[in-house]
Design an enzyme around this catalytic site. Sequence first.
Site, PDB file in Angstrom:
ATOM      1  N   ARG A   1      13.128  -0.780  -6.234  1.00 42.31           N
ATOM      2  CA  ARG A   1      13.187   0.630  -5.817  1.00 42.31           C
ATOM      3  C   ARG A   1      14.609   1.188  -5.894  1.00 42.31           C
ATOM      4  NH1 ARG A   1       8.872   0.896  -0.742  1.00 42.31           N
ATOM      5  NH2 ARG A   1       7.048   1.290  -2.053  1.00 42.31           N
TER       6      ARG A   1
ATOM      7  N   ASP B   1      27.389   2.623   2.232  1.00 41.37           N
ATOM      8  CA  ASP B   1      27.510   3.258   3.550  1.00 41.37           C
ATOM      9  C   ASP B   1      26.921   2.367   4.640  1.00 41.37           C
ATOM     10  OD1 ASP B   1      27.970   5.801   5.183  1.00 41.37           O
ATOM     11  OD2 ASP B   1      25.854   5.400   5.599  1.00 41.37           O
TER      12      ASP B   1
ATOM     13  N   GLY C   1      13.352   8.843   5.010  1.00 38.66           N
ATOM     14  CA  GLY C   1      13.033   7.516   5.538  1.00 38.66           C
ATOM     15  C   GLY C   1      11.673   7.022   5.071  1.00 38.66           C
TER      16      GLY C   1
ATOM     17  N   TRP D   1      21.678   0.726   6.685  1.00 39.64           N
ATOM     18  CA  TRP D   1      21.067   0.864   8.010  1.00 39.64           C
ATOM     19  C   TRP D   1      19.977  -0.185   8.248  1.00 39.64           C
ATOM     20  CZ3 TRP D   1      16.998   5.196   9.108  1.00 39.64           C
ATOM     21  CH2 TRP D   1      16.613   5.155  10.449  1.00 39.64           C
TER      22      TRP D   1
ATOM     23  N   HIS E   1      30.326   8.981  13.748  1.00 35.24           N
ATOM     24  CA  HIS E   1      28.884   8.864  13.493  1.00 35.24           C
ATOM     25  C   HIS E   1      28.078  10.038  14.053  1.00 35.24           C
ATOM     26  CE1 HIS E   1      25.607   5.588  12.818  1.00 35.24           C
ATOM     27  NE2 HIS E   1      25.177   6.781  12.472  1.00 35.24           N
ATOM     28  N   ARG E   2      28.398  10.401  15.269  1.00 32.71           N
ATOM     29  CA  ARG E   2      27.744  11.566  15.890  1.00 32.71           C
ATOM     30  C   ARG E   2      28.775  12.296  16.731  1.00 32.71           C
ATOM     31  NH1 ARG E   2      22.411  12.631  15.435  1.00 32.71           N
ATOM     32  NH2 ARG E   2      21.253  10.996  14.385  1.00 32.71           N
TER      33      ARG E   2
ATOM     34  N   SER F   1      29.723  12.817  10.618  1.00 35.56           N
ATOM     35  CA  SER F   1      28.287  12.673  10.398  1.00 35.56           C
ATOM     36  C   SER F   1      27.549  13.364  11.532  1.00 35.56           C
ATOM     37  CB  SER F   1      27.942  11.184  10.358  1.00 35.56           C
ATOM     38  OG  SER F   1      26.560  11.011  10.262  1.00 35.56           O
TER      39      SER F   1
ATOM     40  N   TYR G   1      24.664  -0.260  13.063  1.00 37.22           N
ATOM     41  CA  TYR G   1      23.490  -0.698  12.291  1.00 37.22           C
ATOM     42  C   TYR G   1      23.212  -2.180  12.545  1.00 37.22           C
ATOM     43  CZ  TYR G   1      23.837   3.685   9.661  1.00 37.22           C
ATOM     44  OH  TYR G   1      23.894   5.005   9.295  1.00 37.22           O
TER      45      TYR G   1
ATOM     46  N   GLN H   1      28.190  13.980   6.799  1.00 35.14           N
ATOM     47  CA  GLN H   1      26.931  13.271   6.508  1.00 35.14           C
ATOM     48  C   GLN H   1      25.786  13.829   7.358  1.00 35.14           C
ATOM     49  OE1 GLN H   1      25.154   8.745   6.704  1.00 35.14           O
ATOM     50  NE2 GLN H   1      27.277   8.929   6.051  1.00 35.14           N
TER      51      GLN H   1
END
Length: 289
Positions: free
Chosen positions: A260, A48, A210, A22, A124-125, A154, A53, A176
Site C-alpha cells: 500500500r 514523520d 485514517g 504513528w 504536536h498540539r 501541528s 506515538y 501539520q
Amino acid sequence: MHQPRRLGTSDLTVGPLSYGCWRFAGTAVDEARAKVETALDHGMNLIDTADIYGRGGAGFGAAESLLGDVLRAAPALRDRMIIATKGGIAPGVPYDSSRTYLIEACAQSRQRLGVDIIDLYQIHRPDLLTHPAEVAATLGELVELGWVRNVGVSNYTARQLDALLAHAELPIVTSQPEFSLWHLDPIDDGVLDCCTQHHITPLAWSPLGGGEIANDHAIGAALDEIANAHATTRTAVALAFVLGHPSRPVAIIGTQRPDRIAEAATAADLELTRSELYQLIAAAGRHLP
Ligand SMILES: NC(=O)c1ccc[n+]([C@@H]2O[C@H](COP(=O)([O-])OP(=O)(O)OC[C@H]3O[C@@H](n4cnc5c(N)ncnc54)[C@H](OP(=O)(O)O)[C@@H]3O)[C@@H](O)[C@H]2O)c1
C-alpha cells in the site's frame, strides 16, 4: 506530476508524499525497516514521527525508539531521510509547550532516535497555557543548541499560528493539520490560507482519513468514478486530492503494508483536473453554489 516540496523557507526538499510512524510501534525492527525502506524507495523522504506515538500500545516513545533501532541497524538510511518528530503532548496533562518541558522532551527524542540533530521539530498540539512568546523562544533555543534544524507546528489554528509567528525570530516552516476528503476543514478555516500567506508547507495528516474515506458512500463513489477515468485506484485519487491544493501540501500516509505504500506513491504522478477536484469537494459535503 506533483513536484517535490521545499519545507517552508528552509533548504530541505521533500517528496510530495511522506511516511508517518504513528501506527508503527510494536513491530520487529526488520519489519519496520522494510516499511521505511519502501517509503524511501518511493520518494517519501520525510519520515514523520512523535514522542507520543506508541502510547496505548508499545508505550510513549516506542515509535521513535523503533525508528532509532532501524537507523542503528541500517545507518546509511539516515542520509536518505528527513526526520520530523514532535513534542508537547504530555500524558495526563495533556499539553505542555513550556520551555522546561520542551527542552527535556526534545533531548529525549534525540536520544531515542539516536540522532544529533532532528531535521524538523514540531509542537504536536497547541498548549493553551503557554504564552506564544515562550514557545517561539524555546523553538529558537532548540535550533541554537544545534538539536533541531527547523521547526514547525501541528494542529494549530490559523490564529494560533499567527500568534506564534508574531513572536518567532526564526521561520516556522511547516504546519501539520488533519486534511483529507474526510476532514476538509483546513480548506476554509484559514489554516491552509495561513500557510500560503507565510510560506509555510502544510503536512497533511491522515490524508486517507485514517482509512475511513472508503466508508463514505458519496466520497467513495466520486473517488471510483475519477479513478476509473484515470485507470488508477481510489487511494491514489484521494491522495492526489490533498496534493492538488494550491498550498502544496505534503501528504503523510500511515499504512503498515509495503504494497500500500507503493500504491500510495502513484498519487505523485496523478494530477486531477479543476472540475475533478471540485467534484470531490462537493462529494465530501461542501455546498458549492
Ligand atoms: N499531528 C497529529 O496530530 C497527527 C495525528 C494523526 C496522524 N498523524 C501523522 O499522520 C500519519 C498518517 O496517519 P494515518 O495512519 O491515520 O494516515 P492514513 O494514510 O490516512 O490512514 C492509514 C490507515 O488507513 C488504513 N487503510 C485502509 N485502506 C488503505 C489503503 N488502501 N491504503 C492505505 N491505507 C489504508 C491503513 O491500514 P493498513 O495499515 O492495514 O494499510 C491505516 O490504518 C501518522 O503516521 C502520523 O505521522 C499526525
